[in-house]
Scaffold this active site. Structure first.
Site, PDB file in Angstrom:
ATOM      1  N   MET A  26       1.610   3.139   2.489  1.00 42.38           N
ATOM      2  CA  MET A  26       2.505   3.334   3.636  1.00 42.38           C
ATOM      3  C   MET A  26       3.083   2.031   4.165  1.00 42.38           C
ATOM      4  SD  MET A  26      -0.300   4.137   6.575  1.00 42.38           S
ATOM      5  CE  MET A  26      -1.556   2.953   7.030  1.00 42.38           C
TER       6      MET A  26
ATOM      7  N   ASP B 213     -12.146   3.777   2.575  1.00 43.48           N
ATOM      8  CA  ASP B 213     -11.460   3.314   1.355  1.00 43.48           C
ATOM      9  C   ASP B 213     -12.045   1.968   0.919  1.00 43.48           C
ATOM     10  OD1 ASP B 213      -9.724   3.556  -0.760  1.00 43.48           O
ATOM     11  OD2 ASP B 213      -8.044   2.622   0.279  1.00 43.48           O
TER      12      ASP B 213
ATOM     13  N   ASP C  95      -7.938  -3.765   5.389  1.00 45.65           N
ATOM     14  CA  ASP C  95      -7.263  -2.486   5.153  1.00 45.65           C
ATOM     15  C   ASP C  95      -8.068  -1.287   5.640  1.00 45.65           C
ATOM     16  OD1 ASP C  95      -5.465  -0.612   4.479  1.00 45.65           O
ATOM     17  OD2 ASP C  95      -5.297  -1.156   2.370  1.00 45.65           O
TER      18      ASP C  95
ATOM     19  N   ASN D 290     -10.153  -4.179  -1.287  1.00 46.53           N
ATOM     20  CA  ASN D 290     -10.232  -4.227   0.172  1.00 46.53           C
ATOM     21  C   ASN D 290     -11.391  -5.090   0.666  1.00 46.53           C
ATOM     22  OD1 ASN D 290      -7.967  -2.693   0.664  1.00 46.53           O
ATOM     23  ND2 ASN D 290      -9.088  -0.756   0.783  1.00 46.53           N
TER      24      ASN D 290
ATOM     25  N   GLY E  35       0.824  -1.200   0.000  1.00 48.99           N
ATOM     26  CA  GLY E  35       0.000   0.000   0.000  1.00 48.99           C
ATOM     27  C   GLY E  35       0.851   1.240   0.000  1.00 48.99           C
TER      28      GLY E  35
ATOM     29  N   LYS F  50     -13.360  -0.569  -1.505  1.00 50.68           N
ATOM     30  CA  LYS F  50     -13.176  -0.841  -2.932  1.00 50.68           C
ATOM     31  C   LYS F  50     -12.960  -2.339  -3.081  1.00 50.68           C
ATOM     32  CE  LYS F  50      -8.315   0.489  -2.425  1.00 50.68           C
ATOM     33  NZ  LYS F  50      -7.263   1.442  -2.852  1.00 50.68           N
ATOM     34  N   PRO F  51     -13.033  -2.865  -4.286  1.00 54.41           N
ATOM     35  CA  PRO F  51     -12.924  -4.323  -4.460  1.00 54.41           C
ATOM     36  C   PRO F  51     -11.662  -4.924  -3.860  1.00 54.41           C
ATOM     37  CG  PRO F  51     -13.735  -3.333  -6.473  1.00 54.41           C
ATOM     38  CD  PRO F  51     -13.380  -2.197  -5.563  1.00 54.41           C
TER      39      PRO F  51
END
Length: 588
Positions: free
Chosen positions: A94, A206, A227, A211, A92, A208-209
């Site tokens: 970070m 956040d 996440d 995650n 990711g 989204k697919p």
């Protein structure tokens, strides 16, 4: 985009405006993921920009570390605490994620996430610890569990989660060729997991697919939300370190980002932001596409991208499916076990309403929570009335005016001037029309007077003709009566003087003696008919008829016929004359 300096510059200009290191990395990964050369060139530009302006500081180090430092960070085969790193399974903005093997106190495979070298700034460490604390607070079968946490020998924090071996939710749905109802059932489970996070005071921010992964347990798909790296605590402090989103900073992934996240400040983000992202996720699960095309967002400036997310309404799912190119549409239909027409029909109506309600720009018009969203989807599956409905015309008009205030004001001014011009022109035309109508009215009145006068003349003439006809009829009736009287008198004289007189003594005029026979009297009278009835055809006809009938009665048929035929001819002539006179009287 390779070899295209204009696109490269556009990517650089947008990336340098994103202050959040994790979000900047995610943006570059989306744009340059299939083009490592472009990735290197943009990162080089960002490093040069940081050195020149001194604005990016540690985030630029983080970007460089993505290509350079990560190689010298954690090596496969080394250990972090009781965890041996087996392979890197994700990266990711970070941190890096590894599949690791735990040796003690239990032996199992886990997912270990550690902050990258060069990324351990105060802000990133605070965000990382927030994610760890957020996950530790939640206990839901569809949210990846936090098993352990600690720091590496170099002091970088890490935490250990259960290892989720699965595909992204969109990949799983397509690979298994789930139909629309099966996809909706899976999505409801995701909503329930997000609702649990919200109840714990955590916003994911956040969704989204990538995650939302799907594992298969006992032939049953089990979604897992992972996440929470950009999660925001609601009403509580997740860490004692500063965790604050800066002004002009976008947190999240633009394709799945709510308008309030994309705004100039995301400090006012609440759980309805996740409802929006869930709506984007459902849109993609159903259509295979995101509401806004990724290519379109990539080519926009930072400000234009914000404006699109905040102001532009995406097409309805059914409309989006119907406009896909043939090749993509064929793939989408095959993965959903429905031809494109049937798929569009399935989405049209209630599913369109449900998705578009979750994607409302005004969050007060969205579903109140993830569980309300899931409940409406369940109502659809149960064939019950859904709570979502299309926005009315007044709402659409209000939004249109709000988005286009300047052009609409100018249009209204132009429209007002046109209205005044039209009113003035209309007034002039009305006055002209009024004068024309008055002239026509006077002309019609004159014509009406002339017609009335002519009618009076005609009525008078008709009255005169009627009076004259009445006079002629009276004269005709009088003449007919006089003729009838004369005929009667002539016949009476004929009866007395020409028939009965034959019975007089011999020697008197016409006398044949008292012994005269009927035959003799008739024969004698027949000789005198012509002289007796001169100019009186009706009377002559009666006399001839009576003589003919008398001959017939005494058996003299041959003698009767001439008299009867002559009587008939005379009557015909008399009738013809009478008809002619009558018709003449009528015409007059």
């Amino acid at each position: 985009m390779r070899g295209n300096p204009i696109d490269e510059k556009a990517v650089f200009n947008l990336a340098r405006k994103i202050e959040c290191e994790e979000d900047r990395h995610e943006y570059l990964r989306q744009v340059c993921g299939t083009d490592p050369v472009l990735m290197d060139r943009v990162k080089a530009l960002l490093r040069g920009h940081a050195k020149k302006n001194g604005l990016l500081e540690s985030p630029v180090i983080g970007l460089a570390a993505t290509m350079e430092v990560s190689i010298t960070s954690e090596k496969i085969g080394t250990s972090i605490g009781p965890y041996k790193l087996l392979e890197q399974i994700g990266e990711g903005g970070m941190g890096s994620v590894y599949m690791a093997e735990q040796k003690q106190p239990v032996r199992r495979k886990v997912a270990l996430k550690v902050i990258k070298l060069g990324m351990d700034t105060r802000q990133v460490v605070a965000r990382f610890e927030a994610e760890r604390q957020a996950l530790a607070m939640m206990n839901h079968p569809n949210i990846a569990k936090v098993l352990d946490a600690g720091t590496t020998d170099s002091g970088r924090p890490y935490f250990v989660m259960e290892l989720v071996k699965g595909a992204t939710i969109t990949e799983y749905c397509d690979r298994q060729k789930l139909d629309t109802r099966q996809r909706l059932s899976l999505f409801i489970t995701v909503c329930q997991a997000i609702q649990h996070a919200h109840q714990k005071g955590i916003i994911h921010r956040d969704i989204k697919p990538s995650n939302v992964l799907v594992e298969v347990h006992d032939v049953k798909p089990v979604p897992k939300v992972i996440d929470f790296g950009v999660a925001k605590a609601i009403g509580q402090q997740l860490t004692d370190k500063t965790l604050q989103t800066g002004f002009h900073q976008m947190v999240g992934t633009p394709l799945y980002m709510s308008p309030e996240q994309a705004g100039q400040s995301s400090m006012d983000v609440d759980t309805r932001s996740d409802v929006y992202s869930l709506g984007v996720l459902l849109y993609e699960i159903l259509t295979g596409q995101t509401p806004f095309e990724s290519e379109t967002l990539r080519q926009l400036s930072f400000v234009e991208m914000q404006r699109m997310i905040c102001e532009v309404d995406p097409p309805r799912p059914s409309a989006r499916v119907s406009t896909l190119v043939a090749e993509i549409l064929s793939t989408v239909s095959e993965c959903r076990q429905a031809d494109h027409k049937k798929l569009s029909q399935q989405l049209r109506g209630e599913l369109d309403w449900i998705v578009m309600k979750s994607l409302e720009k005004d969050r007060s018009r969205r579903y109140e929570s993830a569980i309300h969203f899931a409940a409406d989807v369940q109502r659809y599956l149960d064939d019950q009335p859904v709570h979502a409905f299309p926005p009315n015309t007044s709402y659409k008009l209000k939004k249109l005016m709000r988005r286009n205030k300047g052009p609409i004001v100018a249009t209204m001014l132009v429209f007002a001037s046109m209205v005044f011009g039209i009113v003035g022109l209309g007034w002039g035309l009305w006055l002209a029309d009024k004068g024309r109508r008055q002239a026509e009215s006077r002309e019609q009145e004159s014509k009406a007077a002339t017609i009335a006068e002519n009618k009076a003349k005609i009525d008078a003439l008709e009255s005169m003709q009627a009076a004259e006809a009445s006079t002629r009829k009276a004269q005709f009736a009088e003449q007919s009566a006089r003729e009838s009287e004369e005929d009667t008198k002539a016949f009476s004289n004929f009866l007395v003087n020409d028939i009965l007189s034959t019975a007089r003594p011999e020697g008197e005029r016409g006398g044949l003696g008292i012994d005269v026979t009927v035959r003799q009297a008739i024969e004698e009278a027949a000789k005198r008919i012509g002289d007796t009835f001169q100019g009186q055809p009706k009377a002559e006809a009666i006399a001839l008829h009576d003589i003919g009938v008398t001959y017939r009665l005494i058996g003299e048929l041959e003698k009767a016929e001439p008299f009867l035929r002559e009587a008939l001819n005379l009557r015909k002539k008399s009738l013809a004359i009478a008809m002619k006179i009558r018709s003449t009287a009528k015409i007059v």
